[in-house]
Design a protein around this motif. Sequence first.
Motif, mmCIF file in Angstrom:
data_model
loop_
_atom_site.group_PDB
_atom_site.id
_atom_site.type_symbol
_atom_site.label_atom_id
_atom_site.label_comp_id
_atom_site.label_asym_id
_atom_site.label_seq_id
_atom_site.Cartn_x
_atom_site.Cartn_y
_atom_site.Cartn_z
ATOM 1 N N ASP A 1 -117.318 102.154 -81.971
ATOM 2 C CA ASP A 1 -116.947 103.505 -81.552
ATOM 3 C C ASP A 1 -116.317 103.552 -80.164
ATOM 4 O O ASP A 1 -115.911 104.630 -79.696
ATOM 5 C CB ASP A 1 -118.167 104.430 -81.590
ATOM 6 N N ASP A 2 -116.236 102.420 -79.485
ATOM 7 C CA ASP A 2 -115.532 102.373 -78.209
ATOM 8 C C ASP A 2 -114.027 102.366 -78.464
ATOM 9 O O ASP A 2 -113.548 101.859 -79.485
ATOM 10 C CB ASP A 2 -115.925 101.126 -77.415
ATOM 11 N N PHE A 3 -113.267 102.906 -77.510
ATOM 12 C CA PHE A 3 -111.818 102.893 -77.639
ATOM 13 C C PHE A 3 -111.275 101.501 -77.342
ATOM 14 O O PHE A 3 -111.734 100.820 -76.421
ATOM 15 C CB PHE A 3 -111.195 103.923 -76.689
ATOM 16 N N GLY A 4 -110.273 101.077 -78.154
ATOM 17 C CA GLY A 4 -109.768 99.718 -78.040
ATOM 18 C C GLY A 4 -108.307 99.592 -77.662
ATOM 19 O O GLY A 4 -107.924 98.611 -77.023
ATOM 20 N N ALA A 5 -107.488 100.562 -78.066
ATOM 21 C CA ALA A 5 -106.046 100.384 -77.838
ATOM 22 C C ALA A 5 -105.318 101.717 -77.866
ATOM 23 O O ALA A 5 -105.781 102.689 -78.494
ATOM 24 C CB ALA A 5 -105.453 99.449 -78.889
ATOM 25 N N ILE A 6 -104.199 101.751 -77.190
ATOM 26 C CA ILE A 6 -103.253 102.862 -77.270
ATOM 27 C C ILE A 6 -101.905 102.286 -77.692
ATOM 28 O O ILE A 6 -101.402 101.344 -77.074
ATOM 29 C CB ILE A 6 -103.110 103.597 -75.923
ATOM 30 N N TYR A 7 -101.357 102.837 -78.766
ATOM 31 C CA TYR A 7 -100.016 102.474 -79.211
ATOM 32 C C TYR A 7 -99.117 103.705 -79.061
ATOM 33 O O TYR A 7 -99.612 104.836 -79.035
ATOM 34 C CB TYR A 7 -100.026 101.989 -80.658
ATOM 35 N N PHE A 8 -97.827 103.475 -78.986
ATOM 36 C CA PHE A 8 -96.911 104.594 -78.813
ATOM 37 C C PHE A 8 -96.112 104.851 -80.082
ATOM 38 O O PHE A 8 -95.749 103.922 -80.804
ATOM 39 C CB PHE A 8 -95.961 104.331 -77.637
ATOM 40 N N SER A 9 -95.892 106.144 -80.346
ATOM 41 C CA SER A 9 -95.062 106.532 -81.474
ATOM 42 C C SER A 9 -93.625 106.097 -81.227
ATOM 43 O O SER A 9 -93.263 105.710 -80.119
ATOM 44 C CB SER A 9 -95.129 108.055 -81.671
ATOM 45 N N SER A 10 -92.803 106.206 -82.272
ATOM 46 C CA SER A 10 -91.419 105.745 -82.159
ATOM 47 C C SER A 10 -90.598 106.611 -81.227
ATOM 48 O O SER A 10 -89.508 106.220 -80.816
ATOM 49 C CB SER A 10 -90.762 105.710 -83.542
ATOM 50 N N GLY A 11 -91.079 107.807 -80.922
ATOM 51 C CA GLY A 11 -90.355 108.639 -79.964
ATOM 52 C C GLY A 11 -89.056 109.195 -80.502
ATOM 53 O O GLY A 11 -88.092 109.345 -79.773
ATOM 54 N N THR A 12 -89.021 109.543 -81.826
ATOM 55 C CA THR A 12 -87.787 110.030 -82.439
ATOM 56 C C THR A 12 -87.478 111.476 -82.043
ATOM 57 O O THR A 12 -86.402 111.972 -82.308
ATOM 58 C CB THR A 12 -87.868 109.937 -83.970
ATOM 59 N N ALA B 1 -106.080 97.964 -74.574
ATOM 60 C CA ALA B 1 -104.772 97.305 -74.567
ATOM 61 C C ALA B 1 -103.702 98.346 -74.900
ATOM 62 O O ALA B 1 -103.851 99.118 -75.854
ATOM 63 C CB ALA B 1 -104.741 96.170 -75.583
ATOM 64 N N VAL B 2 -102.623 98.353 -74.101
ATOM 65 C CA VAL B 2 -101.554 99.342 -74.289
ATOM 66 C C VAL B 2 -100.210 98.619 -74.377
ATOM 67 O O VAL B 2 -99.532 98.405 -73.363
ATOM 68 C CB VAL B 2 -101.527 100.372 -73.144
ATOM 69 N N PRO B 3 -99.807 98.196 -75.588
ATOM 70 C CA PRO B 3 -98.513 97.520 -75.729
ATOM 71 C C PRO B 3 -97.358 98.501 -75.555
ATOM 72 O O PRO B 3 -97.424 99.646 -76.005
ATOM 73 C CB PRO B 3 -98.563 96.982 -77.166
ATOM 74 N N LEU B 4 -96.286 98.036 -74.903
ATOM 75 C CA LEU B 4 -95.105 98.858 -74.657
ATOM 76 C C LEU B 4 -93.900 98.276 -75.377
ATOM 77 O O LEU B 4 -93.722 97.059 -75.441
ATOM 78 C CB LEU B 4 -94.810 98.941 -73.156
ATOM 79 N N ASN B 5 -93.080 99.146 -75.888
ATOM 80 C CA ASN B 5 -91.855 98.780 -76.596
ATOM 81 C C ASN B 5 -90.903 98.047 -75.646
ATOM 82 O O ASN B 5 -90.592 98.543 -74.557
ATOM 83 C CB ASN B 5 -91.196 100.060 -77.117
ATOM 84 N N PHE B 6 -90.419 96.863 -76.051
ATOM 85 C CA PHE B 6 -89.561 96.087 -75.146
ATOM 86 C C PHE B 6 -88.171 96.691 -74.987
ATOM 87 O O PHE B 6 -87.382 96.237 -74.172
ATOM 88 C CB PHE B 6 -89.468 94.619 -75.555
ATOM 89 N N ARG B 7 -87.865 97.758 -75.744
ATOM 90 C CA ARG B 7 -86.578 98.430 -75.577
ATOM 91 C C ARG B 7 -86.640 99.579 -74.570
ATOM 92 O O ARG B 7 -85.617 100.187 -74.272
ATOM 93 C CB ARG B 7 -86.085 98.970 -76.919
ATOM 94 N N TYR B 8 -87.818 99.884 -74.080
ATOM 95 C CA TYR B 8 -87.925 101.009 -73.157
ATOM 96 C C TYR B 8 -87.065 100.797 -71.917
ATOM 97 O O TYR B 8 -87.073 99.709 -71.317
ATOM 98 C CB TYR B 8 -89.370 101.196 -72.707
ATOM 99 N N PRO C 1 -91.731 92.550 -83.512
ATOM 100 C CA PRO C 1 -92.362 92.587 -82.186
ATOM 101 C C PRO C 1 -93.855 92.879 -82.247
ATOM 102 O O PRO C 1 -94.292 93.772 -82.976
ATOM 103 C CB PRO C 1 -91.605 93.721 -81.473
ATOM 104 N N LEU C 2 -94.619 92.148 -81.447
ATOM 105 C CA LEU C 2 -96.072 92.296 -81.432
ATOM 106 C C LEU C 2 -96.533 93.605 -80.802
ATOM 107 O O LEU C 2 -97.692 93.990 -80.978
ATOM 108 C CB LEU C 2 -96.707 91.111 -80.695
#
Length: 545
Positions: free
Chosen positions: A185-196, A104-111, A234-235
């Motif tokens: 040990d399987d990969f489950g998610a990718i989240y993104f840093s705040s991008g500052t 699962a790869v959630p994306l920031n809704f402000r992008y 935000p989720l």
Amino acid sequence: MPIFKYLERNAKEFGDEVALVELNPEVKDTRRVTWKEYDLTQPEPFMPYRREITWHVFNEKANRFAHLLLERGVKKGDKVGILLMNCLEWLPIYFGILKTGALAVPLNFRYASDEIDYCVNLADISVLVFGPEFIGRIEEIADKLIAHRLLLFVGNGTCPTFAEDYMQLVMNCSSRNLDIEISDDDFGAIYFSSGTTGFPKAILHKHRALMHSAAVEQKHHGQSKMDTFLCIPPLYHTGAKMHWFGSLISASKAVLLRGTKPEIILKAVSDEHCTIVWLLVPWAQDILDALDRGDVKMSDYKLDQWRLMHIGAQPVPKKLIEDWKKYFPNHDYDTNYGLSESIGPGCVHLGVENTHKIGAIGVAGYGWAVKIVDENRKEVKFGDVGELAVKGPGVMYEYYKNPEATKEVLDDEGWLYTGDMAQQDEDGFYYLVDRKKDVIITGGENIYPVQIEDFLHKMEKIKDVAVIGLADERLGEISAAIIEIKEGMTCTEEEINDFCMALPKYKRPRKIIFAKVPRNPTGKIEKPKLREMYRTVDPFASMKK
């Protein structure tokens, strides 16, 4: 075990009980609608005030989406993006992805469109699920996206021509549980840093980290089936979702609230009998200000059941919590510290039993180790300021496709170097001093902006404050305080300077700027934006009251 096993347990044991409620205070339609009834209204374009689903329906919807993904060729290890505002569909979609073995790869809704395109490519997303609020942004890059990806539209109204309708597709899919083998040990998610510091980095987590975040949350806040969690942030961010994981473990109800006004929050707590609320600093301050002004009255709401208010995502002014306890003396309070790289909140936390230490971020969280190090990553002497490092099962695996950035923050022993400067007191509690990159060096002296911000928050007229460094030919940098005054009040530069006389001379802000303090959706002050705004502009020429 993978975290979706809790969902399947809840569906089996508590299937008819309400799992999720969505509140949309801005709409006029006050119909109370279940998920099934909402599906049957399609394509009628309306959004009801309140929707709810049970644990059984939650799990069924997750299964239907999982089967849809499998039918479209999604396999274990693929990546599925989520670009949605908080809504009742969000979590079933997230869990449906996990059930397939995809990430699962959630994306920031402000992008903006270019950021969406960048993140989709960086994370190798093969399916993108998006809501009606993002049609325009997706349309701008649709030609590039649809060449190699499936686009699924989630929402009422007309599905755009470049996408397929999620609602119509899942109705015809199986609702049975899947039997795909998935390990910790399987990969489950990718989240993104705040991008500052530019475009965001992709943070790769294993299922083990997701499970640990759930255990940490439930251990720290003791959720039971009697609790109801009010979720406002935000989720897509680790904080909101990982706090909700405590509701998942305890099979208790959660409320997704789309709105942050004080009266909206208090009404939701009252109407839904919420017992736990996670707030960001600005929202808590807005509630206090509204109570102080008499704009809202506690007597208008049922709040006796509210037992815990906790805050995270940014430094919390001590005075804010002291003021909160005056209105809510019976509330437990907790501060939660964490990063997306440490799967969200909890690697350090205050603990509800330690309100006498308000101002500290706390001690090592459940299953976590913490230390403070110098620039050579050697532990500092007790009481010295250094960089905070954390270690535990929730630490990220890597920055996806970025080994150089990974090596900068993650060592071979599993220590994650947070970039936050901290110190420890005689009782073992950790205090944030500032972000490593935000430290101001003026005339050879280190100035930690958070310390000045905490001091200025004690001034009654100040609603919010951010301290940044501005270039100075003589001293290298000087400190500037961006100050947001409470509604209905006036304040002068002279008043601020007089108040700051209690600070050591080198810590007093050299420039005062009266302006709004910008914060991102998770409540963090956007200091890079402020430094850019005032880099070449005379601060004294900015907005003043």
